[in-house]
Design a protein around this motif. Structure first.
Motif, PDB file in Angstrom:
ATOM      1  N   SER A   1      11.241  -7.223  11.571  1.00 21.05           N
ATOM      2  CA  SER A   1      11.705  -5.944  10.982  1.00 21.05           C
ATOM      3  C   SER A   1      11.279  -5.976   9.671  1.00 21.05           C
ATOM      4  O   SER A   1      10.903  -4.813   9.104  1.00 21.05           O
TER       5      SER A   1
ATOM      6  N   HIS B   1       7.659  -5.301   9.118  1.00 20.75           N
ATOM      7  CA  HIS B   1       7.209  -3.924   9.466  1.00 20.75           C
ATOM      8  C   HIS B   1       7.301  -3.288   8.192  1.00 20.75           C
ATOM      9  O   HIS B   1       6.661  -2.193   8.213  1.00 20.75           O
TER      10      HIS B   1
ATOM     11  N   ASN C   1       4.553  -4.018   6.134  1.00 20.09           N
ATOM     12  CA  ASN C   1       3.172  -3.191   6.789  1.00 20.09           C
ATOM     13  C   ASN C   1       3.302  -1.805   6.481  1.00 20.09           C
ATOM     14  O   ASN C   1       2.128  -1.315   6.111  1.00 20.09           O
ATOM     15  N   THR C   2       4.268  -0.992   6.367  1.00 13.59           N
ATOM     16  CA  THR C   2       4.437   0.272   6.106  1.00 13.59           C
ATOM     17  C   THR C   2       4.107   0.497   4.534  1.00 13.59           C
ATOM     18  O   THR C   2       3.465   1.773   4.079  1.00 13.59           O
TER      19      THR C   2
ATOM     20  N   VAL D   1       3.618  -7.748  13.982  1.00 16.17           N
ATOM     21  CA  VAL D   1       4.421  -6.772  13.640  1.00 16.17           C
ATOM     22  C   VAL D   1       4.103  -5.619  14.916  1.00 16.17           C
ATOM     23  O   VAL D   1       5.236  -5.114  15.678  1.00 16.17           O
ATOM     24  N   LYS D   2       3.002  -5.404  15.097  1.00 12.50           N
ATOM     25  CA  LYS D   2       2.657  -4.109  16.021  1.00 12.50           C
ATOM     26  C   LYS D   2       3.100  -4.610  17.390  1.00 12.50           C
ATOM     27  O   LYS D   2       3.596  -3.876  18.228  1.00 12.50           O
TER      28      LYS D   2
ATOM     29  N   SER E   1       6.934  -4.423  17.606  1.00 14.01           N
ATOM     30  CA  SER E   1       7.109  -3.103  17.252  1.00 14.01           C
ATOM     31  C   SER E   1       7.118  -2.350  18.516  1.00 14.01           C
ATOM     32  O   SER E   1       7.722  -1.190  18.622  1.00 14.01           O
TER      33      SER E   1
END
Length: 204
Positions: A168, A171, A174-175, A189-190, A193
């Motif tokens: 989390s 993520h 990464n954003t 992450v991907k 997610s």
């Protein structure tokens, strides 16, 4: 159980774990823009008016990390935490706390800087301060990178609450494009997610 929740906050971690557990819970959505977290009723649950908060019988838990630790142990049959006394229990604690204390703290520095830039407000971060944060972030990400070498999960060979907390936070990183140059972490992450429980946790 009752989870006090608002989207795009750390409450998503707690909701994600509840969905992974597949247990019944009541979701109480709070509209932060309308200051529903500042009502006397909610302040009686969380004196600081923050989310998440979890009420589990006579126990009220604050902070997403404590909630995740509690929930994973509350339902041992779901195997989202290594058994107490097992060889994996120490690394599990290590990654849970490392994610929250070392990773989240530095990622949030960049988050607030980005928010200030979007709102065209003066940032509290000088170029020198941001450079220090970036160096710290690089060191923290390298620790995670090494820890995931040849591994799909942080602890043992199975998904645990440690992956919920770590993924989390990563993520958000990464954003913010903080994982550029870290393909192993982006893949981690991907992959996580895409879990069905995530889609439910972010559904509003």
């Amino acid at each position: 159980m009752k989870l006090y929740f608002a989207p795009r906050t750390r409450a998503v971690r707690a909701r994600w774990l509840l969905e992974e557990l597949g247990v019944h819970y009541e979701l109480v959505r709070l509209d932060l823009a309308r200051q529903e977290n500042s009502t006397p009723e909610y302040l009686a649950v969380h004196p600081l008016g923050e989310v998440p908060a979890l009420v589990d019988g006579d126990v009220t838990l604050l902070e997403s990390l404590s909630i995740c630790l509690h929930l994973a142990d509350r339902f041992p049959e779901k195997h989202l935490a290594p058994p107490v006394g097992s060889a994996e229990r120490g690394p599990y604690y290590r990654w849970m706390v490392f994610a929250e204390m070392s990773l989240d703290s530095v990622v949030m520095e960049f988050y607030w800087h980005a928010r200030a830039a979007e709102e065209k407000q003066a940032s509290a971060h000088s170029d020198e301060a941001l450079a220090k944060h970036r160096a710290r972030l690089g060191a923290v990400l390298e620790v995670i990178h090494v820890g995931l070498d040849g591994r799909e999960f942080l602890v043992g060979g199975a998904f645990t609450a440690a992956d919920v907390v770590m993924a989390s936070i990563l993520h958000l990183a990464n954003t913010l494009r903080l994982l550029d140059g870290h393909p192993r972490l982006v893949e981690y992450v991907k992959r996580h997610s895409q879990r069905p429980a995530v889609r439910k946790a972010v559904s509003g």
